[in-house]
Motif scaffolding. Sequence first.
Motif, PDB file in Angstrom:
ATOM      1  N   LYS A  28       7.565  -8.844   5.362  1.00  0.00           N
ATOM      2  CA  LYS A  28       7.659  -7.507   5.947  1.00  0.00           C
ATOM      3  C   LYS A  28       6.499  -6.672   5.422  1.00  0.00           C
ATOM      4  CE  LYS A  28      10.999  -3.809   6.850  1.00  0.00           C
ATOM      5  NZ  LYS A  28      12.363  -3.306   6.588  1.00  0.00           N
ATOM      6  N   ILE A  29       5.559  -6.372   6.304  1.00  0.00           N
ATOM      7  CA  ILE A  29       4.337  -5.678   5.921  1.00  0.00           C
ATOM      8  C   ILE A  29       3.787  -4.959   7.143  1.00  0.00           C
ATOM      9  CG2 ILE A  29       2.934  -7.721   6.357  1.00  0.00           C
ATOM     10  CD1 ILE A  29       1.100  -6.886   4.089  1.00  0.00           C
ATOM     11  N   THR A  61       4.762 -13.088  11.117  1.00  0.00           N
ATOM     12  CA  THR A  61       5.820 -12.092  10.978  1.00  0.00           C
ATOM     13  C   THR A  61       6.159 -11.510  12.338  1.00  0.00           C
ATOM     14  OG1 THR A  61       6.432  -9.996   9.927  1.00  0.00           O
ATOM     15  CG2 THR A  61       4.131 -10.271  10.532  1.00  0.00           C
ATOM     16  N   ASP A  62       7.417 -11.039  12.484  1.00  0.00           N
ATOM     17  CA  ASP A  62       7.830 -10.354  13.704  1.00  0.00           C
ATOM     18  C   ASP A  62       8.149  -8.893  13.409  1.00  0.00           C
ATOM     19  OD1 ASP A  62      10.102 -10.644  12.245  1.00  0.00           O
ATOM     20  OD2 ASP A  62      11.296 -11.594  13.801  1.00  0.00           O
ATOM     21  N   TYR A  63       7.632  -8.396  12.303  1.00  0.00           N
ATOM     22  CA  TYR A  63       7.892  -7.010  11.904  1.00  0.00           C
ATOM     23  C   TYR A  63       7.169  -6.052  12.845  1.00  0.00           C
ATOM     24  CZ  TYR A  63       7.996  -2.797   9.024  1.00  0.00           C
ATOM     25  OH  TYR A  63       8.175  -1.517   8.570  1.00  0.00           O
ATOM     26  N   LYS A  89       9.338  -8.643   0.987  1.00  0.00           N
ATOM     27  CA  LYS A  89       8.795  -7.362   1.420  1.00  0.00           C
ATOM     28  C   LYS A  89       7.619  -7.010   0.530  1.00  0.00           C
ATOM     29  CE  LYS A  89      10.074  -2.512   2.173  1.00  0.00           C
ATOM     30  NZ  LYS A  89      11.162  -1.499   2.058  1.00  0.00           N
ATOM     31  N   LEU A  90       6.529  -6.604   1.152  1.00  0.00           N
ATOM     32  CA  LEU A  90       5.300  -6.343   0.415  1.00  0.00           C
ATOM     33  C   LEU A  90       4.824  -4.915   0.689  1.00  0.00           C
ATOM     34  CD1 LEU A  90       3.549  -8.089  -1.465  1.00  0.00           C
ATOM     35  CD2 LEU A  90       2.056  -8.544   0.489  1.00  0.00           C
ATOM     36  N   ASN A  91       4.630  -4.149  -0.377  1.00  0.00           N
ATOM     37  CA  ASN A  91       4.074  -2.801  -0.276  1.00  0.00           C
ATOM     38  C   ASN A  91       2.709  -2.801  -0.950  1.00  0.00           C
ATOM     39  OD1 ASN A  91       6.381  -1.595   0.994  1.00  0.00           O
ATOM     40  ND2 ASN A  91       7.415  -1.604  -0.989  1.00  0.00           N
ATOM     41  N   VAL A  92       1.664  -2.799  -0.161  1.00  0.00           N
ATOM     42  CA  VAL A  92       0.302  -2.883  -0.695  1.00  0.00           C
ATOM     43  C   VAL A  92      -0.179  -1.493  -1.100  1.00  0.00           C
ATOM     44  CG1 VAL A  92      -2.058  -3.630  -0.243  1.00  0.00           C
ATOM     45  CG2 VAL A  92      -0.146  -4.843   0.835  1.00  0.00           C
ATOM     46  N   PRO A  93      -0.557  -1.307  -2.373  1.00  0.00           N
ATOM     47  CA  PRO A  93      -1.053   0.007  -2.808  1.00  0.00           C
ATOM     48  C   PRO A  93      -2.419   0.319  -2.191  1.00  0.00           C
ATOM     49  CG  PRO A  93      -1.334  -1.615  -4.550  1.00  0.00           C
ATOM     50  CD  PRO A  93      -0.549  -2.288  -3.470  1.00  0.00           C
ATOM     51  N   LYS A  94      -2.797   1.583  -2.249  1.00  0.00           N
ATOM     52  CA  LYS A  94      -4.079   1.990  -1.673  1.00  0.00           C
ATOM     53  C   LYS A  94      -5.256   1.382  -2.433  1.00  0.00           C
ATOM     54  CE  LYS A  94      -2.512   6.347   0.337  1.00  0.00           C
ATOM     55  NZ  LYS A  94      -2.704   7.832   0.382  1.00  0.00           N
TER      56      LYS A  94
END
Length: 448
Positions: free
Chosen positions: A183-184, A206-208, A161-166
């Motif tokens: 997951k993005i 991905t299928d997210y 899971k990847l949460n890209v910062p601003k």
Amino acid sequence: MQTMEASQSQKLKQAPDAGLDFLSNLPELVKVKILALLPFKEAVRTSRLSKCWRHTWFAIPSLVIYEDEIGFQTLFEFIAFVYRLLSSHANSMTKLKLVFRHRYNYEKPDIKEDLDKWINTFLEKHGLELDLDSGYYSTIEIPDCLFSLPDLEVLKLKCCKLNVPKHVDGFKMVHSLKLDTVKITGIEIERLVLSCPLLKYFLIRTDYLGLNDLAIRSRSLLELDIDADFKDLYLETPKLVTLSAKVISTFVEYDIYDEPVYDDNEEYDFPSKYENNISRLMCCLPQVEYLDICYNFVRYLDGGVVPARLPVSLNLTKMTIEFATEYSDVARCLLQSAPRLCYLYAKFHSEEIQVYPPWLRFWDDAGATDCQLDRLKTVILGNECYYAKCIVSFVKYILKSAPILEMVGFEEPEDTWSCESRPFKETMKEVLKLPRLSNKAVIKMIRS
């Protein structure tokens, strides 16, 4: 005489030890280069040779570690080993690849803090390539420190899971980015790509559901590989040379656990907000030379109005396309807009190949004057349903439109019976009688 023989015997006895001493006395840098050529497991085993080799493997610049190959019994052992290895690493690091196996998935590990330590150590070593694979079903969250790697050139992430910062501080040197089963969201993908000014290759698989509208903007991107589920696609990639586009499903619904729900009996439609998908996308790709598109992506391009020819000429030299008879207008539009095309691989979608009667004469009605494939030399047909009338019409269309065509190849089906069946033989007889614009064109069976 006896003295000479004794001397030779003494040399032979000393030869193995002399050879071992020779390797052990090599400069440390040379020994590290030798170990770098071995599989990681074998390199680790050299620590048992002697004191001279005990710590040499700690300096290998490229670390490729498969957890199941080393033989750990628990995830804790693997974590401790990696931390010790990275902490003790003597030199700068060019590559770090860590592969977890799914036998640890039942533990549902939270190793975000451990990843944070590993990535920070990788940062201190000025690492160039990072490859993390956390298993087929794992959703390990990647820490934010990943986005602070200034020297990173290649990033590969799988099953996380990847949460890209601003604001991304690093990634200024990244030229290759691969996100496989990550997951993005679509907004995060756009933000991540924009933070890589030197990006040349990008893969997203991905299928997210969070992708929704997928926008990719890059002035440097040369190769793009999309295998995702989206509503709409927007590309701003003027230098793109290779585009491979697939759609995992046709925008399915998701359950409360964020898992896709498929219905094999239902035909899904693309709820695109645009009325001219093929013109909107392809006209923005003036440099694309290779196009590889699957059946579902062709369906997406069919959304809205499909012109007989695009308003611009494509730079395509090679194309792979899979389509059903009802989407023949998409295939024709691409062919008529690609005057430089040299190689074509076409596959008819088997489930719909004999339906939609209005389309069976589509290629007969197209006419040779609509399309002059002046550079086309090779056409490969990958399909087992050769008896379909639309395929005969398609081959006829190609033969009368390509003046320097050299071959039309039918891929040999895996089922031997298909080649011996009556419908197949009749189809081949009909195809072999077709007129040809090129006197060099041959029609034959080939192995896939």
